[in-house]
Design an enzyme around this catalytic site. Structure first.
Site, short mmCIF file in Angstrom:
data_model
loop_
_atom_site.label_atom_id
_atom_site.label_comp_id
_atom_site.label_asym_id
_atom_site.label_seq_id
_atom_site.Cartn_x
_atom_site.Cartn_y
_atom_site.Cartn_z
CE LYS A 35 -0.39 -0.45 5.04
NZ LYS A 35 -1.19 -1.06 6.11
CE1 TYR A 261 10.93 32.13 2.99
CE2 TYR A 261 10.61 29.74 3.04
CZ TYR A 261 10.66 30.94 2.34
OH TYR A 261 10.43 30.94 1.00
C1 LIG Z 1 -0.34 -1.96 6.90
C2 LIG Z 1 -0.88 -3.26 7.40
C3 LIG Z 1 -0.04 -4.38 7.59
C4 LIG Z 1 1.47 -4.31 7.49
O1 LIG Z 1 2.03 -3.95 8.73
P1 LIG Z 1 3.62 -3.86 8.93
O2 LIG Z 1 3.76 -3.44 10.35
O3 LIG Z 1 4.12 -2.82 7.98
O4 LIG Z 1 4.18 -5.20 8.64
C5 LIG Z 1 -0.63 -5.59 7.90
N1 LIG Z 1 -1.97 -5.71 8.05
C6 LIG Z 1 -2.79 -4.64 7.94
C7 LIG Z 1 -4.25 -4.83 8.15
C8 LIG Z 1 -2.28 -3.40 7.63
O5 LIG Z 1 -3.11 -2.34 7.52
#
Ligand SMILES: *Cc1c(COP(=O)(O)O)cnc(C)c1O
Length: 366
Positions: A35, A261
């Site tokens: 993702k 800034y």
């Molecule tokens: C993002 C996510 C993961 C991955 O988690 P990590 O800590 O990056 O391994 C797994 N399951 C769900 C439901 C997630 O939203």
């Protein structure tokens, strides 16, 4: 010499993948979470590489992220963790597997299947075991089993899963074990009628800390990219991302001169500064300024001073022998995203997923 570039090292990705595989039982599938552009890298490059390695599943948050993978030719099953009703038709058209996390979502998805006359569609049912974010409640098991039975022509129960709230936190072990026990109960209720369902609950820290709860699949994200929420694990992983830039200009500030800034930095002594071509629009937030974060120049730490600008940061190079055009490492093997993130009170996840699309990605295949 190149300007600001985010290198994606696929050899490190393969290393991290095999590190995780070695920790899994031979029958446990691995779902790679890609993702948010593959945690800020390049989802297609990462997914293509992992598909070649034989990964079993991909996970994305939203439907359009799954569509991007399908358009790039990825044929591996893809779980959409957080689909929305308006995207169900697109989800079905691209053979993405939805997470059904509430009665509203289940009903809407069933309606779409019937409307499009799509039968036997693979779905995953998500249970809330304590995170209180998304999911059916454990008490919904009976009605869900009933619903799967009634709608068996339309729905194929591919997976049942849950998500841990504090898998990385040893002080919350009691809570995590409670979540895992709740999941055991849910899984055993489903197993009778659905023996071939994929049960999955562990994320990265779950895999590392609760290996007995692997079930049929684990969902790993951050560890594939090289961070394990634990220094001893980080030492064995390799960061996939290297963020490089160059020194645009060097200034020498006399005592009393200000920088950037709102004059947030004022030199108390003669100070040499370097201006770099990346800023908060690239994902290096203002929180990293004013001495919180640092970058590496010729293997030495150069603190980010003054306020971070939209397109620039300034670093203190008083004690570094460097010139305009020299290379700067913002993230890499010796400039950990975890360390930089911690300097600003945040975590590697936020820093790497926040690296904006303005930064050129460069895929390093070897
Ligand atoms: C993002 C996510 C993961 C991955 O988690 P990590 O800590 O990056 O391994 C797994 N399951 C769900 C439901 C997630 O939203």
């Amino acid at each position: 010499m190149s300007d600001t570039v985010l290198e994606i090292h696929l050899s490190n990705l393969r290393h991290n993948y095999s590190f995780l595989r070695k920790r899994l039982s031979t029958n446990t599938k691995l779902l790679a979470v890609v993702k948010a552009f593959g945690y800020g890298s390049d989802a297609v490059a990462v997914a293509t590489c992992l598909a070649e390695q034989g990964v079993d599943y991909f996970g994305v948050a939203y439907v359009h992220e799954g569509i991007a993978l399908r358009k790039a030719g990825i044929t591996t099953p893809i779980l959409v963790l957080h689909p929305q009703v308006p995207n169900f038709e697109a989800l079905i058209n691209h053979q993405l597997e939805p997470s059904l996390y509430s009665q509203r979502i289940l009903d809407a998805f069933l309606n779409k299947l019937k409307e499009t006359q799509t039968k036997n569609y693979p779905v995953h049912v998500k249970f809330n075991t304590g995170l209180n974010r998304l999911g059916f409640q454990p008490k919904d098991v009976v009605s869900l089993l009933d619903s799967m039975n009634t709608n068996s022509a339309w729905l194929h129960l591919q997976g049942v899963y849950s998500h841990l709230a504090a898998s990385d936190d040893s002080s919350e072990a009691t809570f995590t074990k409670m979540q895992l026990r709740t999941f055991v109960d849910i899984a055993s209720s489903f197993k009778v009628a659905h023996p071939n369902t994929i049960f999955h609950v562990l994320n990265t820290s779950g895999v590392l800390r609760y290996p007995d709860a692997q079930y049929d699949m684990v969902r790993t994200g951050i560890s594939l990219y090289g961070y394990g929420n634990d220094p001893s694990v980080d030492a064995q992983l390799k960061p996939v991302l290297t963020l490089k830039t160059i020194i645009s200009q060097i200034h020498v500030l006399e005592k009393g001169a200000s920088l950037g800034y709102n004059r947030a930095f004022v030199a108390t002594t003669k100070t040499k500064t370097a201006t770099l071509p990346l800023g908060h629009a690239d994902g290096i937030g203002r929180i990293y300024g004013n001495g919180n974060g640092y970058v590496m120049i010729h293997d030495q730490k150069a603190p980010i001073i003054g306020n971070v600008c939209m397109d620039m940061i300034m670093v203190d190079v008083t004690h570094i022998d460097c010139q305009e055009g020299d290379q700067v490492i913002v993230l890499g093997p010796d400039a950990s995203a975890e360390t930089l993130a911690n300097s600003a009170g945040t975590i590697s996840y936020e820093l790497i997923t926040g690296l904006s699309q303005r930064i050129k990605r460069k895929i390093m295949s070897l």
